[in-house]
Design a protein around this motif. Structure first.
Motif, short mmCIF file in Angstrom:
data_model
loop_
_atom_site.label_atom_id
_atom_site.label_comp_id
_atom_site.label_asym_id
_atom_site.label_seq_id
_atom_site.Cartn_x
_atom_site.Cartn_y
_atom_site.Cartn_z
N PRO A 12 45.65 47.62 47.81
CA PRO A 12 46.63 46.59 47.42
C PRO A 12 47.56 47.09 46.32
N PHE A 30 47.66 44.70 40.37
CA PHE A 30 47.71 43.32 39.86
C PHE A 30 46.78 43.23 38.66
N TYR A 36 43.74 41.05 36.81
CA TYR A 36 42.62 40.27 37.31
C TYR A 36 42.01 39.48 36.17
N ARG A 50 39.13 36.15 35.35
CA ARG A 50 38.02 35.43 35.97
C ARG A 50 37.89 34.07 35.29
N GLU A 60 40.45 50.17 37.97
CA GLU A 60 41.66 49.37 38.18
C GLU A 60 41.25 48.14 38.99
N PRO A 61 41.82 46.98 38.70
CA PRO A 61 41.43 45.78 39.45
C PRO A 61 41.59 45.96 40.97
N ARG A 62 42.57 46.77 41.39
CA ARG A 62 42.79 46.86 42.84
C ARG A 62 41.83 47.83 43.53
N LEU A 74 39.00 49.08 45.60
CA LEU A 74 38.08 48.45 46.55
C LEU A 74 36.68 48.94 46.26
N LEU A 99 36.67 43.63 46.09
CA LEU A 99 37.16 44.42 44.96
C LEU A 99 35.97 44.85 44.11
N VAL A 104 35.89 44.92 41.01
CA VAL A 104 35.75 43.95 39.90
C VAL A 104 35.01 42.69 40.33
#
Ligand code: FAD
Ligand code: FES
Ligand code: FES
Lengths: 274, 152
Positions: free
Chosen positions: A3, A6, A8, A10, B17-19, B21, B62, B64
Motif C-alpha cells: 500500500p 500512511f 496508523y 489505534r 512502517e505501518p504499511r 504487510l 498489516l 502493526v
C-alpha cells in the motif's frame, strides 16, 4: 503489492475512534478486519493518509439477546457470527450466510460491521441483514442514530454513513421460527456470489435480499408484496428483478443474472416455505 | 512504529512502517521464509499462518495489526528435536505435496481447521480448505492427509 504510505493510529474506544477520525479529516479511514480495505490499498484503489484501527475496541465484539432482536457489535468477526449459538437459535439465516463469506482465513479477520459499512452489493451480509429488516446503529461526534437497513445503502460502495460516523451495532429481529434459505451461486470456491439470495418466510411476512443484482444490495420488496397478496411462489419469484438493476460483468450477462435471480428466488422461497 | 510479537515462541520487538504487510515482516525482517507469497491478492492461502491460534492470510494483515500477537509459522510446527507435527507427518505419508509451494499454507490452514473441528467429514475438510489453492496435487492427497491427521 504494497500500500501507499500512511500513518496508523489505534483507537481503544468508540469515542476515541470518532475523535481520531474527526481530527484527521477526510483522508483518514477506519480499518476493522481490513479484508476489503487492504486489498484495495494494495491495488492503490484506496490511498488513505491515516488508518484508524478500530479492531481492538473489544467492547464492540458481542452477540446479545435483546428481547425482540439480537444485537451484534460491529467488530464481531464473521467466524463468531457463523458459530454463535444465540444466532443459530434466533437468526439462523444470518449465521448460515456468515459461514459462506470467503474462506475460514477471511472469516477469522473480517467483521460484520466492516462488511456492512463497505456497502458492497456483492457481499453477503449487507443483503442478508437487509432481508431480515435489520437496523444499524451508528455513532458520530453528535451522538448516535439508528438507520433502517432499507435506508442505508445509497449507491456502489456508498452508504448513509458520514465520514466521521462509525457503525457500532447491528440489530437483527428474531426470526421466531420462520423458514429461511440462502443461495450463493458462484463458479469458484471462496468467491463472491454471481447472484445470491437470502430469504425468509414466516407468520408475519417474508423478506428477500439479493446479492450482486445492482449498485446496492437489493431488497426484493415486490416479491414479498406479491406473497402477502396471496400470489403463488412461482408468480412471486417472477418479480425477483422488479426492484433490481443487474449489470453485466466477466461472470454473467444481464439476461443470465436476471434468469438466475428468478430461479434462485423461487428455490429459496420453496425451501423457506417447506 | 514499534511492534512486539511472539513468533514460534520467541519474542521480537521491531520498528516497522505501518504499511508493512505481516508476510513481508515475517519473511524479510525475521527471515522466516517458509511462509510463501503466492497470489498477493488474498486468494491462494500460501501465506497462511496462525495469528493467536487461528489461520489468517498474512498478505492481508498489516504487521502493526499483529502487534502483541502470538504468531506461529510453519517453522514453528515441528518439535525442537525435529520431530514433525502430526499434520506435517500426515502430508509426507500421504503424498499431500508435490512442488511444496502451497504446503506451508495448507498445513497451517489444516491445523487451524482441526483445532475448530477435530472430527471433520471429508466434505468439511474440502470446504475448510477452500481458501488454499494447490496447482499440483489435485487436492486428493491433501484431503487424505488431513483426514489421516484427524485420526480417520
Ligand atoms: C479473499 C476474500 C474473499 C472474500 N469473499 C467474500 C464473500 O464471499 N462474501 C462477502 O460478503 N465478503 C467477502 N469478502 C470480504 C470480507 O467479508 C470483508 O471482511 C468485509 O467485506 C469487510 O470487513 P472488514 O472488517 O474486513 O472491513 P475493512 O476492510 O477493515 O473495512 C471496509 C470498509 O469499511 C469501513 N469500516 C469498517 N468498519 C467500520 C465501522 N465499524 N464503521 C464505519 N466504517 C467502517 C472501512 O473504513 C473501509 O472503508 C472477501 C474478502 C477476501 C479478502
Ligand atoms: S499470498 Fe496471501 S493469499 Fe495468496
Ligand atoms: S504442491 Fe505444488 S502447489 Fe501444491
Amino acid at each position: 503489492m504494497i500500500p501507499a504510505a500512511f500513518d496508523y493510529v489505534r483507537a481503544s474506544s468508540t469515542a476515541e475512534a470518532i475523535s481520531l477520525i474527526g481530527q484527521h479529516g477526510s483522508d483518514a479511514k477506519f480499518i476493522a478486519g481490513g479484508h476489503s480495505l487492504l486489498p484495495m490499498m494494495k491495488l492503490r484503489l484506496a490511498q488513505p493518509a491515516v488508518l484508524v484501527d478500530i479492531s481492538r475496541i473489544s467492547d464492540l465484539s458481542y452477540i446479545k439477546d435483546a428481547g425482540d432482536h439480537i444485537a451484534i457489535g460491529a467488530m464481531t468477526r464473521h467466524m463468531d457470527v457463523e458459530k454463535s449459538p444465540v444466532l443459530a437459535q434466533h437468526v439462523p439465516l444470518l449465521a448460515h450466510a456468515a459461514g459462506h463469506v470467503g474462506d475460514p482465513q477471511v472469516r477469522h479477520r473480517g467483521t460484520i460491521g466492516g462488511s456492512i459499512a463497505h456497502a458492497d452489493p456483492a457481499s453477503d451480509l449487507p443483503a442478508t441483514t437487509l432481508a431480515l429488516g435489520a437496523t444499524y446503529v451508528v455513532q458520530g461526534p453528535n451522538g448516535t442514530r439508528e438507520i433502517a437497513a432499507s435506508d442505508f445503502y445509497k449507491s456502489f460502495l456508498e452508504s448513509d454513513l458520514a465520514e466521521d460516523e462509525m457503525l457500532t451495532e447491528i440489530r437483527v429481529p428474531k426470526m421466531n421460527g420462520a423458514g429461511w434459505s440462502f443461495h450463493k451461486f458462484n463458479r469458484r470456491a471462496q468467491d463472491w456470489a454471481i447472484v445470491g439470495v437470502a430469504a425468509w418466510r414466516g407468520a408475519n411476512g417474508s423478506g428477500v435480499g439479493l446479492v450482486n443484482m445492482g449498485q446496492t444490495p437489493i431488497l426484493a420488496s415486490s416479491v414479498s408484496a406479491a406473497l402477502a397478496g396471496g400470489a403463488s411462489i412461482a408468480d412471486a419469484a417472477a418479480l425477483a428483478v422488479a426492484d433490481a438493476q443487474p449489470s453485466a460483468d466477466n461472470n454473467a450477462t444481464v439476461e443470465y443474472r436476471t434468469h438466475l435471480a428468478k430461479v434462485l428466488v423461487r428455490r429459496a422461497l420453496e425451501q423457506a416455505s417447506a | 512504529m514499534e511492534i512486539k510479537v511472539t513468533v514460534n515462541g520467541k519474542k521480537f520487538t521491531s520498528d516497522v512502517e505501518p504499511r508493512t504487510l505481516l508476510v513481508h515482516y515475517i519473511r524479510e525482517v525475521l527471515n522466516l521464509t517458509g511462509t510463501n507469497v503466492g497470489c498477493d491478492t488474498s486468494s491462494c492461502g500460501a501465506c497462511s499462518l496462525h495469528l493467536d491460534g487461528e489461520a489468517v492470510k498474512s498478505c492481508t494483515v498489516l504487521a502493526v495489526q499483529a502487534d502483541g500477537a502470538n504468531i506461529t509459522t510453519i517453522e514453528g510446527m515441528a518439535a525442537a528435536d525435529g520431530t514433525l507435527h502430526p499434520m506435517q507427518q500426515a502430508f509426507m505419508e500421504n503424498h499431500g505435496l508435490q512442488c511444496g509451494f502451497c504446503t506451508p499454507g495448507m498445513v497451517m490452514a489444516a491445523t487451524s481447521l482441526l483445532e475448530e473441528n477435530p472430527n471433520p467429514t471429508e466434505e468439511e475438510v474440502r470446504i475448510g480448505l477452500e481458501g488454499n489453492l494447490c496447482r499440483c496435487t489435485g487436492y486428493h492427497n491433501i484431503i487424505k492427509a488431513v483426514m489421516a491427521a484427524a485420526g480417520k
